[in-house]
Design a protein around this motif. Structure first.
Motif, PDB file in Angstrom:
ATOM      1  N   ASP A 186       6.891  -1.368 -11.191  1.00 34.88           N
ATOM      2  CA  ASP A 186       5.514  -1.505 -10.862  1.00 34.88           C
ATOM      3  C   ASP A 186       4.676  -0.322 -10.343  1.00 34.88           C
ATOM      4  O   ASP A 186       3.845  -0.410 -10.591  1.00 34.88           O
ATOM      5  CB  ASP A 186       5.362  -2.861  -9.734  1.00 34.88           C
ATOM      6  CG  ASP A 186       5.671  -4.278 -10.518  1.00 34.88           C
ATOM      7  OD1 ASP A 186       5.709  -4.279 -11.726  1.00 34.88           O
ATOM      8  OD2 ASP A 186       5.696  -5.099  -9.698  1.00 34.88           O
ATOM      9  N   VAL A 187       5.596   0.482  -9.517  1.00 32.04           N
ATOM     10  CA  VAL A 187       4.863   1.511  -8.951  1.00 32.04           C
ATOM     11  C   VAL A 187       4.271   2.477 -10.004  1.00 32.04           C
ATOM     12  O   VAL A 187       3.474   3.224  -9.747  1.00 32.04           O
ATOM     13  CB  VAL A 187       5.642   2.227  -7.873  1.00 32.04           C
ATOM     14  CG1 VAL A 187       6.720   3.156  -8.520  1.00 32.04           C
ATOM     15  CG2 VAL A 187       5.069   3.125  -7.128  1.00 32.04           C
TER      16      VAL A 187
ATOM     17  N   LEU B  43      -1.759  -1.106  -7.467  1.00 27.78           N
ATOM     18  CA  LEU B  43      -0.872  -1.989  -6.320  1.00 27.78           C
ATOM     19  C   LEU B  43      -1.944  -1.491  -4.974  1.00 27.78           C
ATOM     20  O   LEU B  43      -2.546  -0.579  -5.132  1.00 27.78           O
ATOM     21  CB  LEU B  43       0.418  -1.253  -6.202  1.00 27.78           C
ATOM     22  CG  LEU B  43       1.499  -1.377  -7.316  1.00 27.78           C
ATOM     23  CD1 LEU B  43       2.625  -0.460  -6.972  1.00 27.78           C
ATOM     24  CD2 LEU B  43       1.683  -2.966  -7.734  1.00 27.78           C
TER      25      LEU B  43
ATOM     26  N   THR C  29      -2.193  -0.215  -1.444  1.00 25.56           N
ATOM     27  CA  THR C  29      -1.698   0.776  -0.516  1.00 25.56           C
ATOM     28  C   THR C  29      -0.212   0.609  -0.145  1.00 25.56           C
ATOM     29  O   THR C  29       0.585   1.274  -0.455  1.00 25.56           O
ATOM     30  CB  THR C  29      -2.537   1.462   0.464  1.00 25.56           C
ATOM     31  OG1 THR C  29      -4.004   1.902  -0.287  1.00 25.56           O
ATOM     32  CG2 THR C  29      -1.925   2.903   0.963  1.00 25.56           C
TER      33      THR C  29
ATOM     34  N   ARG D  69       1.715  -1.882  -0.799  1.00 23.36           N
ATOM     35  CA  ARG D  69       2.868  -2.160  -1.831  1.00 23.36           C
ATOM     36  C   ARG D  69       3.376  -0.827  -2.434  1.00 23.36           C
ATOM     37  O   ARG D  69       4.532  -0.496  -3.000  1.00 23.36           O
ATOM     38  CB  ARG D  69       2.313  -2.962  -2.923  1.00 23.36           C
ATOM     39  CG  ARG D  69       3.388  -3.478  -4.028  1.00 23.36           C
ATOM     40  CD  ARG D  69       4.374  -4.702  -3.400  1.00 23.36           C
ATOM     41  NE  ARG D  69       5.035  -4.851  -4.306  1.00 23.36           N
ATOM     42  CZ  ARG D  69       6.604  -5.252  -4.195  1.00 23.36           C
ATOM     43  NH1 ARG D  69       7.045  -5.103  -2.825  1.00 23.36           N
ATOM     44  NH2 ARG D  69       7.291  -5.400  -5.208  1.00 23.36           N
ATOM     45  N   PHE D  70       2.322   0.169  -2.958  1.00 24.71           N
ATOM     46  CA  PHE D  70       2.695   1.344  -3.394  1.00 24.71           C
ATOM     47  C   PHE D  70       3.795   1.918  -2.391  1.00 24.71           C
ATOM     48  O   PHE D  70       4.511   2.466  -3.025  1.00 24.71           O
ATOM     49  CB  PHE D  70       1.562   2.142  -3.566  1.00 24.71           C
ATOM     50  CG  PHE D  70       1.846   3.462  -4.078  1.00 24.71           C
ATOM     51  CD1 PHE D  70       2.050   3.800  -5.466  1.00 24.71           C
ATOM     52  CD2 PHE D  70       1.451   4.652  -3.192  1.00 24.71           C
ATOM     53  CE1 PHE D  70       2.159   5.175  -5.892  1.00 24.71           C
ATOM     54  CE2 PHE D  70       1.729   6.058  -3.503  1.00 24.71           C
ATOM     55  CZ  PHE D  70       2.266   6.139  -4.874  1.00 24.71           C
TER      56      PHE D  70
ATOM     57  N   ARG E 262       7.315   3.272  -3.602  1.00 25.26           N
ATOM     58  CA  ARG E 262       7.557   4.393  -3.594  1.00 25.26           C
ATOM     59  C   ARG E 262       8.711   5.023  -2.534  1.00 25.26           C
ATOM     60  O   ARG E 262       9.737   5.686  -3.107  1.00 25.26           O
ATOM     61  CB  ARG E 262       6.423   5.511  -3.006  1.00 25.26           C
ATOM     62  CG  ARG E 262       6.538   6.931  -3.080  1.00 25.26           C
ATOM     63  CD  ARG E 262       5.368   7.776  -2.500  1.00 25.26           C
ATOM     64  NE  ARG E 262       5.623   7.484  -1.280  1.00 25.26           N
ATOM     65  CZ  ARG E 262       4.595   7.926  -0.367  1.00 25.26           C
ATOM     66  NH1 ARG E 262       3.504   8.501  -0.487  1.00 25.26           N
ATOM     67  NH2 ARG E 262       4.793   8.102   1.067  1.00 25.26           N
TER      68      ARG E 262
END
Length: 63
Positions: free
Chosen positions: A30-31, A36, A38, A40-41, A45
């Motif tokens: 998903d990244v 997304l 911030t 969730r990113f 990550r």
């Protein structure tokens, strides 16, 4: 597309490939593919072990 589906299906039937369900919260791709929040990113990550260049400030520079 049909060739890919039949290729995977054949591998599953021969037990050369195990396909299992991955819950939405564990979809690390998903990244790379979705917009997304911030939070969730950053979470995803970190799961991919990717860091921003600012965190490398004290690291050894490789030329």
């Amino acid at each position: 597309m049909k060739l890919d589906i039949f290729f995977v299906r054949e591998k599953v039937i021969r037990k050369e490939l195990n396909v299992s369900h991955v819950p939405a919260q564990d979809q690390w791709a998903d990244v790379l593919t979705n917009p997304l929040s911030t939070a969730r990113f950053l979470y995803l990550r970190d799961k991919l072990r990717v860091c921003d260049t600012l965190s490398l400030k004290g690291a050894v520079k490789i030329s």
